[in-house]
Design an enzyme around this catalytic site. Structure first.
Site, short mmCIF file in Angstrom:
data_model
loop_
_atom_site.label_atom_id
_atom_site.label_comp_id
_atom_site.label_asym_id
_atom_site.label_seq_id
_atom_site.Cartn_x
_atom_site.Cartn_y
_atom_site.Cartn_z
N TYR A 124 0.93 -1.40 0.11
CA TYR A 124 0.01 0.02 0.23
C TYR A 124 0.98 1.08 -0.05
CZ TYR A 124 -4.41 -2.71 0.95
OH TYR A 124 -5.38 -3.56 0.95
N LYS A 191 3.88 -13.97 5.65
CA LYS A 191 4.32 -14.97 4.70
C LYS A 191 5.79 -14.94 4.39
CE LYS A 191 1.95 -17.36 2.21
NZ LYS A 191 1.51 -18.97 2.68
N ASP A 224 -2.28 -17.58 5.93
CA ASP A 224 -3.23 -18.21 5.38
C ASP A 224 -3.91 -18.90 6.46
OD1 ASP A 224 -0.85 -19.22 5.33
OD2 ASP A 224 -1.14 -20.33 3.45
N ASP A 248 -5.43 -5.19 6.39
CA ASP A 248 -6.57 -4.80 5.98
C ASP A 248 -7.71 -5.81 5.70
OD1 ASP A 248 -8.48 -2.93 4.88
OD2 ASP A 248 -7.37 -2.69 2.87
#
Ligand code: NAD
Length: 353
Positions: A124, A191, A224, A248
């Site tokens: 972002y 991740k 995840d 987000d």
């Protein structure tokens, strides 16, 4: 004591929920001098930018703002005002609580989560290269040279920077928040197994800072897997700490666990300034009909009152919202009721008054 607060009503349902929040704050007996500043789509037509400098100046003066949602056109038009505001005022920590309320039906009645999201870096950051643009071709050539990787010539590129300095401050914020609020566990989502040099920095920095906070258990989890646990047993999770993009997504997911966007408040905090806003957007599908749920904006205002050291008034607003939901008589359509925005605000004003 009179507090000065910049009020940005925003677009779509923003002005409706902003009026509601203002009514409730005033009914709670807190003396606020509101500096109302328009921003958003209509302002862009009139003033050439959706976020004129006067809005930022007002927040710099008041140091605190309550903000309604602002529409961001997809794919074209101006960049997100929300992202510009967070970066312009260096609001590096977004705090988004999600708790289940008695009376509000959900599949998970014992959720009490707080997502803390890094708010200024990551995908972002806004470092983007448009498909086919000359700079993109130069970047593609550099990547081929540096990384022996051919980016397809029909690709657009978004860059993901995550720094130690950018991460350290939000990690400290999260661990201080957990300590202050009697929370026990902070789960760091990432991740880092795939993105070793961006998410890897986030994770390593978090684990390093965590050593200074032995009272808090810091766990790491791939994002995840975190999504799976949130759907499966969200009541086992406590504070979640995430880089910008995952934060987000996960905070909206968390809102969905406890009754939807209509009850999900938020804060964007930096060293100097604080902007409080609901998680939801401008909801163009219901704008202007007087049926928007104002609770997320009102709960954001309660977070603001706490920030302004008006803890007793904040507690009254939180308790009034819990009472309204428990009674279940004055609810907007998104929560299965038939009340309007103003009716909900007036009911709360009576409860806090
Ligand atoms: P949205 O949150 O506006 O709406 C998603 C769905 O939730 C819609 O069906 C809407 O009617 C419903 N909803 C949202 N808030 C509600 C409320 N208070 N009461 C009742 N129902 C509510 O998300 P979107 O449609 O993806 O986004 C619309 C616009 O808002 C976009 O331009 C987006 O960029 C912008 N947006 C702004 C912010 C912000 O200002 N911080 C945040 C998210 C989205």
């Amino acid at each position: 004591m009179r507090h000065r607060v910049t009020l940005i009503p925003g677009d779509g349902i923003g002005p409706e929920v902003a009026d509601a929040a203002r009514l409730v704050v005033e009914a709670a007996g807190v003396d606020v001098g509101w500096d109302v500043q328009e921003a958003g789509a209509a302002v862009a037509d009139r003033e050439g930018t959706p976020l004129p400098e006067r809005v930022l100046d007002s927040i710099r003066r008041s140091r605190t703002a309550l903000k309604g949602p602002i529409t961001t056109p997809v794919g074209s038009g101006f960049r997100s005002v929300n992202v510009a505001l967070r970066q312009g005022l260096d609001l590096f920590a977004a705090v988004r609580p999600a708790r289940s309320y008695p009376g509000l039906p959900t599949r998970h009645p014992a959720v009490d989560l707080v997502t803390i999201r890094e708010n200024t870096e990551d995908l972002y950051r806004g470092i983007e290269f448009a498909r086919g643009a000359p700079d993109t071709q130069r970047l593609r050539a550099a990547l081929e040279h540096l990384a022996a990787f051919r980016v397809p010539d029909d690709a657009g590129i978004t860059v993901k920077p995550i720094s130690i300095t950018g991460t350290r401050r939000v990690v400290r914020y999260a661990l201080d928040f957990a300590t202050r609020n009697g929370r026990r566990t902070v789960t760091v989502g990432h991740k880092a197994n795939i993105m070793k040099f961006s998410d890897g920095v986030f994770l390593e920095t978090a684990l390093e800072v965590a050593r200074e906070y032995p009272q808090i258990e810091v766990r790491e989890m791939q994002v995840d897997e975190l999504a799976m646990w949130l759907a499966w047993e969200p009541e086992t999770l406590d504070v979640l700490l995430l880089p910008n993009l995952y934060g987000d997504i996960i905070s909206d997911l968390s809102a969905g666990l406890v009754g939807g966007l209509g009850v999900a408040p938020g804060a964007n905090l930096g060293w100097e300034y604080a902007v409080f806003e609901p998680v939801h957007g401008s909801a163009p599908d219901i704008a202007g009909r007087g049926v928007a749920n104002p609770l997320a904006m009102i709960l954001s205002a309660a977070m603001m009152l706490r920030h302004l050291a008006e803890g007793a008034a904040a507690a009254r607003v939180d308790a009034a919202v819990a009472e309204l939901l428990r009674e279940g008589r004055t609810l907007t359509p998104d929560l299965g009721g038939s009340a309007g925005t103003l009716e909900v605000a007036e009911a709360l004003a009576r409860l806090v008054g």
